[in-house]
Structures are given as structure tokens and as C-alpha cells.
Design a protein around this motif. Structure first.
Motif, PDB file in Angstrom:
ATOM      1  N   GLU A  23      30.813  59.910   9.560  1.00  0.00           N
ATOM      2  CA  GLU A  23      31.653  60.435  10.792  1.00  0.00           C
ATOM      3  C   GLU A  23      30.836  61.654  11.547  1.00  0.00           C
ATOM      4  N   TYR A  24      29.953  62.507  10.825  1.00  0.00           N
ATOM      5  CA  TYR A  24      29.254  63.550  11.383  1.00  0.00           C
ATOM      6  C   TYR A  24      27.979  62.949  11.881  1.00  0.00           C
ATOM      7  N   SER A  25      27.193  62.138  11.356  1.00  0.00           N
ATOM      8  CA  SER A  25      26.020  61.501  12.271  1.00  0.00           C
ATOM      9  C   SER A  25      26.551  61.096  13.513  1.00  0.00           C
ATOM     10  N   GLY A  96      25.731  73.579   5.594  1.00  0.00           N
ATOM     11  CA  GLY A  96      26.701  72.540   6.357  1.00  0.00           C
ATOM     12  C   GLY A  96      26.565  73.243   7.676  1.00  0.00           C
ATOM     13  N   CYS A  97      25.540  73.205   8.216  1.00  0.00           N
ATOM     14  CA  CYS A  97      25.309  73.956   9.627  1.00  0.00           C
ATOM     15  C   CYS A  97      25.462  73.001  10.926  1.00  0.00           C
ATOM     16  N   GLY A  98      25.615  71.639  10.690  1.00  0.00           N
ATOM     17  CA  GLY A  98      25.745  70.831  11.639  1.00  0.00           C
ATOM     18  C   GLY A  98      24.723  70.866  12.570  1.00  0.00           C
ATOM     19  N   ARG A 101      24.160  75.606  15.546  1.00  0.00           N
ATOM     20  CA  ARG A 101      24.637  76.398  16.800  1.00  0.00           C
ATOM     21  C   ARG A 101      24.703  78.153  16.122  1.00  0.00           C
ATOM     22  N   ASN A 102      25.616  77.832  15.052  1.00  0.00           N
ATOM     23  CA  ASN A 102      25.815  79.318  14.733  1.00  0.00           C
ATOM     24  C   ASN A 102      24.738  80.284  14.289  1.00  0.00           C
ATOM     25  N   LEU A 103      23.779  79.441  13.787  1.00  0.00           N
ATOM     26  CA  LEU A 103      22.305  80.133  13.594  1.00  0.00           C
ATOM     27  C   LEU A 103      21.794  80.619  14.448  1.00  0.00           C
ATOM     28  N   GLU A 119      21.930  71.053   6.121  1.00  0.00           N
ATOM     29  CA  GLU A 119      22.974  70.089   6.852  1.00  0.00           C
ATOM     30  C   GLU A 119      22.834  68.608   6.153  1.00  0.00           C
ATOM     31  N   LEU A 120      24.058  68.115   5.704  1.00  0.00           N
ATOM     32  CA  LEU A 120      23.955  66.702   5.100  1.00  0.00           C
ATOM     33  C   LEU A 120      23.363  65.705   6.070  1.00  0.00           C
ATOM     34  N   CYS A 121      23.822  65.723   7.263  1.00  0.00           N
ATOM     35  CA  CYS A 121      23.371  64.680   8.150  1.00  0.00           C
ATOM     36  C   CYS A 121      21.870  64.675   8.888  1.00  0.00           C
ATOM     37  N   ALA A 122      21.202  63.798   8.561  1.00  0.00           N
ATOM     38  CA  ALA A 122      19.649  63.779   9.264  1.00  0.00           C
ATOM     39  C   ALA A 122      20.181  64.165  10.984  1.00  0.00           C
ATOM     40  N   GLN A 143      17.481  69.263   5.545  1.00  0.00           N
ATOM     41  CA  GLN A 143      18.688  68.265   5.124  1.00  0.00           C
ATOM     42  C   GLN A 143      18.934  68.588   3.762  1.00  0.00           C
ATOM     43  N   LEU A 144      20.223  68.725   3.272  1.00  0.00           N
ATOM     44  CA  LEU A 144      20.636  69.078   1.831  1.00  0.00           C
ATOM     45  C   LEU A 144      22.257  68.717   1.574  1.00  0.00           C
ATOM     46  N   ASP A 145      22.664  67.962   0.729  1.00  0.00           N
ATOM     47  CA  ASP A 145      23.827  67.906   0.363  1.00  0.00           C
ATOM     48  C   ASP A 145      24.016  68.960  -0.690  1.00  0.00           C
ATOM     49  N   TYR A 146      24.701  70.116  -0.324  1.00  0.00           N
ATOM     50  CA  TYR A 146      24.526  71.277  -1.193  1.00  0.00           C
ATOM     51  C   TYR A 146      25.913  71.153  -2.370  1.00  0.00           C
ATOM     52  N   LEU A 147      26.362  70.075  -2.501  1.00  0.00           N
ATOM     53  CA  LEU A 147      27.337  69.660  -3.488  1.00  0.00           C
ATOM     54  C   LEU A 147      26.463  68.842  -4.591  1.00  0.00           C
ATOM     55  N   HIS A 148      25.820  67.573  -4.168  1.00  0.00           N
ATOM     56  CA  HIS A 148      25.045  66.904  -5.105  1.00  0.00           C
ATOM     57  C   HIS A 148      23.559  66.908  -5.188  1.00  0.00           C
ATOM     58  N   MET A 165      31.019  77.345   7.474  1.00  0.00           N
ATOM     59  CA  MET A 165      32.127  77.601   8.557  1.00  0.00           C
ATOM     60  C   MET A 165      32.618  76.190   8.827  1.00  0.00           C
ATOM     61  N   PHE A 166      34.017  75.828   8.344  1.00  0.00           N
ATOM     62  CA  PHE A 166      34.468  74.484   8.099  1.00  0.00           C
ATOM     63  C   PHE A 166      33.575  73.548   7.563  1.00  0.00           C
ATOM     64  N   SER A 167      33.238  73.674   6.568  1.00  0.00           N
ATOM     65  CA  SER A 167      32.183  72.801   6.033  1.00  0.00           C
ATOM     66  C   SER A 167      32.741  72.512   4.425  1.00  0.00           C
ATOM     67  N   LEU A 168      33.010  73.406   3.790  1.00  0.00           N
ATOM     68  CA  LEU A 168      33.806  73.152   2.621  1.00  0.00           C
ATOM     69  C   LEU A 168      35.153  72.447   2.716  1.00  0.00           C
ATOM     70  N   GLU A 169      35.684  72.432   3.764  1.00  0.00           N
ATOM     71  CA  GLU A 169      36.897  71.566   3.946  1.00  0.00           C
ATOM     72  C   GLU A 169      36.699  70.220   3.788  1.00  0.00           C
ATOM     73  N   GLN A 170      35.337  69.821   3.764  1.00  0.00           N
ATOM     74  CA  GLN A 170      34.961  68.376   3.648  1.00  0.00           C
ATOM     75  C   GLN A 170      34.866  68.310   2.347  1.00  0.00           C
ATOM     76  N   ILE A 171      34.936  69.206   1.304  1.00  0.00           N
ATOM     77  CA  ILE A 171      34.833  68.973  -0.023  1.00  0.00           C
ATOM     78  C   ILE A 171      36.127  69.187  -1.061  1.00  0.00           C
ATOM     79  N   PRO A 172      37.096  68.077  -0.865  1.00  0.00           N
ATOM     80  CA  PRO A 172      38.499  68.258  -1.346  1.00  0.00           C
ATOM     81  C   PRO A 172      38.467  68.940  -2.703  1.00  0.00           C
TER      82      PRO A 172
HETATM   83  C1  LIG Z   1      33.155  70.698  10.925  1.00  0.00           C
HETATM   84  S1  LIG Z   1      31.432  70.785  10.654  1.00  0.00           S
HETATM   85  C2  LIG Z   1      30.747  72.227  11.112  1.00  0.00           C
HETATM   86  C3  LIG Z   1      29.259  72.580  11.321  1.00  0.00           C
HETATM   87  C4  LIG Z   1      29.151  74.161  11.337  1.00  0.00           C
HETATM   88  N1  LIG Z   1      29.443  74.618  10.400  1.00  0.00           N
HETATM   89  C5  LIG Z   1      29.758  74.484  12.661  1.00  0.00           C
HETATM   90  O1  LIG Z   1      30.554  75.536  12.571  1.00  0.00           O
HETATM   91  O2  LIG Z   1      29.244  74.219  13.873  1.00  0.00           O
HETATM   92  C6  LIG Z   1      31.035  70.377   9.048  1.00  0.00           C
HETATM   93  C7  LIG Z   1      29.665  70.208   8.529  1.00  0.00           C
HETATM   94  O3  LIG Z   1      29.443  70.175   7.196  1.00  0.00           O
HETATM   95  C8  LIG Z   1      28.688  69.311   6.801  1.00  0.00           C
HETATM   96  N2  LIG Z   1      28.807  69.075   5.415  1.00  0.00           N
HETATM   97  C9  LIG Z   1      29.880  68.605   4.780  1.00  0.00           C
HETATM   98  N3  LIG Z   1      29.624  68.444   3.503  1.00  0.00           N
HETATM   99  C10 LIG Z   1      28.306  68.804   3.192  1.00  0.00           C
HETATM  100  C11 LIG Z   1      27.474  69.130   2.153  1.00  0.00           C
HETATM  101  N4  LIG Z   1      27.992  68.398   0.817  1.00  0.00           N
HETATM  102  N5  LIG Z   1      26.289  69.359   2.106  1.00  0.00           N
HETATM  103  C12 LIG Z   1      25.747  69.784   3.382  1.00  0.00           C
HETATM  104  N6  LIG Z   1      26.419  69.768   4.604  1.00  0.00           N
HETATM  105  C13 LIG Z   1      27.870  69.351   4.418  1.00  0.00           C
HETATM  106  C14 LIG Z   1      28.868  68.085   7.796  1.00  0.00           C
HETATM  107  O4  LIG Z   1      28.057  67.178   7.750  1.00  0.00           O
HETATM  108  C15 LIG Z   1      29.140  68.716   9.040  1.00  0.00           C
HETATM  109  O5  LIG Z   1      27.964  68.833   9.809  1.00  0.00           O
END
Ligand SMILES: C[S@@+](CC[C@H](N)C(=O)[O-])C[C@H]1O[C@@H](n2cnc3c(N)ncnc32)[C@H](O)[C@@H]1O
Length: 267
Positions: A23-25, A96-98, A101-103, A119-122, A143-148, A165-172
Motif C-alpha cells: 500500500e505505502y510503496s 515510520g517516516c514515510g 516530510r515531518n523531519l 521507514e519500511l518502504c524503499a 529502511q527499517l521495519d521497526y517491529l521485526h 505519526m500515524f505509523s503504529l496505527e499500521q501495527i494492530p
Molecule cells: C500513514 S504513513 C505516515 C508517514 C509519516 N509518519 C507522516 O506523518 O507523513 C505510515 C507510515 O508508517 C510506515 N510503517 C508502517 N509499519 C512500519 C514498520 N513496521 N516499520 C517502519 N515503518 C512502518 C508505513 O510504511 C508508512 O510509510
């Protein structure tokens, strides 16, 4: 009413890392063109003609149709929370910086502070690096998956604070493990702007929002996970507006000082 029906009819999703990557790539790849067209940092931080369009938003708790600068609103919320809770810091990491832009925004305000983004996605990482170069704002991305991810993938030095910021939301389900990983790499604590359904109001929109987030498999049980971390200080504040009219985000400020769980990394 239409939103309620749409939520009721929606099929339940099962969110896995592979879906998030896909989705995010795809999503971030569209930003290559926006970056190419951006003439100023402001153009990049809120893409004209795309991110300034009118729509339905949650504005100060009310459902509103307008051109609401939710991106600027979240960044101001973050900036203000940093100033109130973590003064005198010299480094910040976003998890999860996408596209980073926040930085870039923070670097333009605090040029002396080191900024790191994982960020997870290249495509997100590639675009973030290109934007940092284009606007001459020295932020580092990797690039990093901060969960695994393996500990060797935390390539930046530990920072004073971390944020999501709206990144942990992706980790239910595994947000506690993700938080532990973040907290192990920061000295003072972390900030999180995330949708935490258990804090939603018991209004119709709050209840439909809870159902919606359950159906799309967003963050669950976050508040309980945080409380079990053994941190001395946990501050929770409502974030009064949102990009999604069914969302009522929360700001969590986690202070590591005198934590029973991280005694060895107090520096
Ligand atoms: C809704 S976007 C928010 C991006 C950014 N924080 C912002 O406010 O513009 C969520 C981001 O979290 C990243 N993400 C989700 N799970 C992640 C993980 N386990 N490790 C690193 N990044 C992750 C996604 O790839 C996505 O780019």
C-alpha cells in the motif's frame, strides 16, 4: 449516515506487513512527481492541488467539509508537544517516516538538531533522501521495519527522543513490541500521534470510528500496552482534529526517566 452505512458494509481486513509495504510503496511512488514539481519547501510539505483540496474532516471534534490543513495541524501539534515536554534535545528519530516530510519540517525549525528517519518502504526512503538534498536540509533516512527488523538495521546512533505519526496505527496487535524497540533506541522518551479507539468519544461518530478502525484492522489495545511498559510518566492528550472524519487521535508522551523496564540504558 452515509459514512455509517459504508462502515457497516465494509469487509474486515487483516493487516499484515506485506499489505502495508504494498500500500505505502504504491502511495509514496506518486510523490516522486510531486517532489520534482515542488519549487519550495512549502510546496513539498503540503502538495498544492493535491493536499489542499476540500473534503470531509474532523475539525475540532466536528464533522466539516472544507480545505483543512491537517498536515500542518499535526506538525504544529508535534512541535508544540516537543517544546513542552522535551526541551534542549539534540537528536530526534521518526519511526515510520514515510517520505520524511515531518523531519524536513522539524529540521527547518531546529537546524542544530540531528534528524533521523526510519521507514519500511524503499520508495519512501529514496524520496525522503532526494527531498533532503533538494531542499538542503540535512536529515538521514534508512529502511527499517521497526517491529521485526534486526538490531543491525538500526544504523543511526540512539537519539534523545523518538516519535511516530500515524505509523503504529499500521501495527494492530504488536504495538507493545514496536514501542519497546523504539524506547530501546532513545534516551529520554517518545511521542506518538496515533488513533487510539479506546479513547474515542461515546458519540455516534466515535462509535462508528471504533467500528471502522476494527474493520480496517488498525491499532488495538494500545493504551493497555503502554501502561504495561513500566514507564514512570505517561501523558495522554486528545488531538482535537483529524484528516479522517471518523478519527479522534491521541497524543501519547512517554517518559523513560526512572523506568523500571529500561534501567540499563539510562544515560
Ligand atoms: C500513514 S504513513 C505516515 C508517514 C509519516 N509518519 C507522516 O506523518 O507523513 C505510515 C507510515 O508508517 C510506515 N510503517 C508502517 N509499519 C512500519 C514498520 N513496521 N516499520 C517502519 N515503518 C512502518 C508505513 O510504511 C508508512 O510509510
Amino acid at each position: 449516515m452515509r459514512m455509517t452505512y459504508a462502515v457497516l458494509r465494509r469487509r474486515r481486513l487483516k493487516r499484515k506487513t506485506a499489505n502495508v509495504v504494498q500500500e505505502y510503496s504504491d502511495g509514496w511512488n506518486q510523490y516522486r512527481d510531486y517532489l520534482r514539481k515542488a519549487k519550495t519547501l512549502e510546496d513539498w510539505l503540503r502538495v498544492p492541488g493535491v493536499e489542499d483540496q476540500p473534503g470531509f474532516f474532523n475539525v475540532e471534534g466536528r464533522l466539516s467539509y472544507q480545505s483543512f490543513d491537517h498536515i500542518g495541524f499535526y506538525r504544529r501539534t508535534l512541535l508544540e508537544a516537543l517544546r513542552r515536554h522535551f526541551t534542549g534535545i539534540s537528536s530526534i528519530t521518526e519511526y515510520g517516516c514515510g517520505v520524511g516530510r515531518n523531519l524536513l519540517f522539524l529540521k527547518s525549525r531546529f537546524p542544530q538538531v540531528a534528524m533521523y528517519g526510519y521507514e519500511l518502504c524503499a520508495p519512501g526512503v529514496e524520496i525522503a533522501r532526494a527531498a533532503s538534498e533538494k531542499f538542503g536540509l540535512d536529515c538521514c533516512f534508512s529502511q527499517l521495519d521497526y517491529l521485526h527488523g534486526h538490531s543491525s538495521q538500526y544504523v543511526f546512533p540512539d537519539s534523545d527522543i523518538g516519535f511516530t505519526m500515524f505509523s503504529l496505527e499500521q501495527i494492530p496487535k504488536e504495538s507493545q513490541a514496536a514501542l519497546r524497540n523504539i524506547l530501546h533506541h532513545v534516551r529520554f522518551g517518545s511521542l506518538h500521534i496515533e488513533p487510539v479507539p479506546e479513547n474515542y468519544p461515546l458519540s455516534l461518530r466515535g462509535l462508528v470510528g471504533r467500528l471502522d478502525h476494527w474493520k480496517v484492522d488498525y491499532l488495538t489495545g494500545f493504551d493497555k500496552s503502554v501502561r504495561r511498559l513500566g514507564l514512570k510518566d505517561v501523558i495522554v492528550e486528545p488531538v482535537c482534529s483529524a484528516h479522517n472524519p471518523l478519527m479522534f487521535p491521541s497524543l501519547y508522551i512517554l517518559n523513560k526517566a526512572q523506568s523500571s523496564l529500561f534501567p540499563n540504558d539510562e544515560k
